[in-house]
Design a protein around this motif. Structure first.
Motif, PDB file in Angstrom:
ATOM      1  N   LYS A 158       0.260  -1.266  -0.130  1.00  0.00           N
ATOM      2  CA  LYS A 158      -0.154  -0.170  -0.075  1.00  0.00           C
ATOM      3  C   LYS A 158       0.939   0.812   0.206  1.00  0.00           C
ATOM      4  N   VAL A 159       1.962   0.937   0.145  1.00  0.00           N
ATOM      5  CA  VAL A 159       3.228   2.613  -0.074  1.00  0.00           C
ATOM      6  C   VAL A 159       3.913   1.807  -1.476  1.00  0.00           C
ATOM      7  N   ALA A 160       4.438   2.990  -1.758  1.00  0.00           N
ATOM      8  CA  ALA A 160       5.238   2.912  -3.111  1.00  0.00           C
ATOM      9  C   ALA A 160       7.028   1.734  -2.647  1.00  0.00           C
ATOM     10  N   SER A 161       7.428   1.179  -3.414  1.00  0.00           N
ATOM     11  CA  SER A 161       8.368   0.127  -2.594  1.00  0.00           C
ATOM     12  C   SER A 161       9.497   1.435  -3.209  1.00  0.00           C
ATOM     13  N   SER A 162      10.730   0.981  -2.939  1.00  0.00           N
ATOM     14  CA  SER A 162      11.608   1.769  -3.028  1.00  0.00           C
ATOM     15  C   SER A 162      13.761   0.819  -3.214  1.00  0.00           C
ATOM     16  N   THR A 163      14.587   1.317  -4.136  1.00  0.00           N
ATOM     17  CA  THR A 163      14.695   0.652  -4.744  1.00  0.00           C
ATOM     18  C   THR A 163      16.576   0.397  -3.361  1.00  0.00           C
ATOM     19  N   SER A 164      15.830   1.540  -2.746  1.00  0.00           N
ATOM     20  CA  SER A 164      16.755   2.115  -1.510  1.00  0.00           C
ATOM     21  C   SER A 164      16.949   1.349  -0.321  1.00  0.00           C
ATOM     22  N   SER A 216      10.411   4.993   8.914  1.00  0.00           N
ATOM     23  CA  SER A 216      10.842   5.788   8.154  1.00  0.00           C
ATOM     24  C   SER A 216      10.596   6.636   7.382  1.00  0.00           C
ATOM     25  N   GLY A 217      11.675   7.923   6.720  1.00  0.00           N
ATOM     26  CA  GLY A 217      10.996   8.823   6.107  1.00  0.00           C
ATOM     27  C   GLY A 217       9.611   7.926   5.008  1.00  0.00           C
ATOM     28  N   MET A 218       8.597   9.143   4.841  1.00  0.00           N
ATOM     29  CA  MET A 218       7.568   8.515   4.177  1.00  0.00           C
ATOM     30  C   MET A 218       7.434   9.669   2.926  1.00  0.00           C
ATOM     31  N   LEU A 219       7.142   9.936   1.673  1.00  0.00           N
ATOM     32  CA  LEU A 219       6.908  10.339   0.944  1.00  0.00           C
ATOM     33  C   LEU A 219       5.573  10.944   0.462  1.00  0.00           C
ATOM     34  N   PRO A 220       4.516  11.472  -0.456  1.00  0.00           N
ATOM     35  CA  PRO A 220       3.626  12.235  -0.766  1.00  0.00           C
ATOM     36  C   PRO A 220       3.610  11.381  -1.990  1.00  0.00           C
ATOM     37  N   VAL A 221       4.067   9.561  -2.495  1.00  0.00           N
ATOM     38  CA  VAL A 221       4.185   9.113  -3.603  1.00  0.00           C
ATOM     39  C   VAL A 221       3.462   7.808  -3.798  1.00  0.00           C
ATOM     40  N   SER A 222       2.416   7.791  -4.524  1.00  0.00           N
ATOM     41  CA  SER A 222       1.963   7.206  -4.660  1.00  0.00           C
ATOM     42  C   SER A 222       2.402   5.667  -5.317  1.00  0.00           C
ATOM     43  N   PRO A 223       1.596   4.432  -4.477  1.00  0.00           N
ATOM     44  CA  PRO A 223       1.638   3.258  -4.691  1.00  0.00           C
ATOM     45  C   PRO A 223       1.755   2.271  -6.032  1.00  0.00           C
ATOM     46  N   ASP A 224       0.482   3.455  -6.592  1.00  0.00           N
ATOM     47  CA  ASP A 224       0.592   3.134  -7.525  1.00  0.00           C
ATOM     48  C   ASP A 224       1.204   3.314  -9.348  1.00  0.00           C
ATOM     49  N   THR A 225       1.251   4.762  -8.721  1.00  0.00           N
ATOM     50  CA  THR A 225       2.109   5.511  -9.828  1.00  0.00           C
ATOM     51  C   THR A 225       3.691   4.880  -9.673  1.00  0.00           C
ATOM     52  N   GLY A 226       4.350   4.976  -8.252  1.00  0.00           N
ATOM     53  CA  GLY A 226       4.988   5.438  -7.873  1.00  0.00           C
ATOM     54  C   GLY A 226       5.750   7.205  -7.900  1.00  0.00           C
ATOM     55  N   LYS A 227       4.892   8.181  -8.297  1.00  0.00           N
ATOM     56  CA  LYS A 227       5.455   9.031  -8.525  1.00  0.00           C
ATOM     57  C   LYS A 227       4.614   9.834  -6.697  1.00  0.00           C
TER      58      LYS A 227
END
Length: 160
Positions: free
Chosen positions: A43-49, A64-75
């Protein structure tokens, strides 16, 4: 005085000589200790970090620090709309909290990073809507920039 300076210089040289070099640093891969639980949700965008969305240690979840990123688009959600970005980042925090089996009423501490303090009033408004009567301890800091060009990032500590 000369003795002090000589002693200081000698200890400084000894610390540099004894400092680990890349060839003496541990080369084995570190594994997560079995006392910790990694929390991940789709439900949260995945990261390669190389970080976890959250880690449970004892009876607390560290998000961890969460950003306002869409889990669907990653944007980034709501570019140019600070209220929308704040809601999106708090939705991401809530998703990690719920994935760990807790709820927003158990959030203990929130650290919020804003790129422009002129948005602080909007942040407070949306934050109050989301948390209702619950008022976690909180810090809000002005930072020069956030990854992906986001205007806000939030991290939290939650009791399970």
């Amino acid at each position: 005085m000369q003795l002090f300076v000589l002693t200081f210089v000698a200890s400084l040289i000894a610390s540099v000589v004894a400092a680990p070099t890349p060839s003496t640093c541990p080369s084995s891969v570190v594994s997560t200790d079995e006392s910790l639980e990694i929390i991940r949700t789709r439900k949260v965008a995945s990261s390669t970090s190389p970080f976890s969305q959250g880690i449970v240690s004892g009876d607390h979840l560290y998000i961890s620090g969460m950003l306002p990123v869409s889990p669907d688009t990653g944007k980034i959600v709501g570019e140019g709309d600070f209220a929308a970005q704040t809601r999106a980042v708090l939705n991401n925090v809530q998703a990690v909290v719920e994935a760990a089996g807790s709820n927003l009423g158990k959030v203990v501490k929130v650290n919020a990073y804003l790129t422009d303090l002129k948005n602080f009033e909007t942040f407070n408004m949306v934050y109050a809507e989301v948390f209702g009567n619950h008022k976690p301890a909180r810090s809000a800091l002005n930072v020069p920039s956030i990854l992906m060009g986001a205007d806000i990032e939030i991290e939290a500590v939650v009791r399970l």
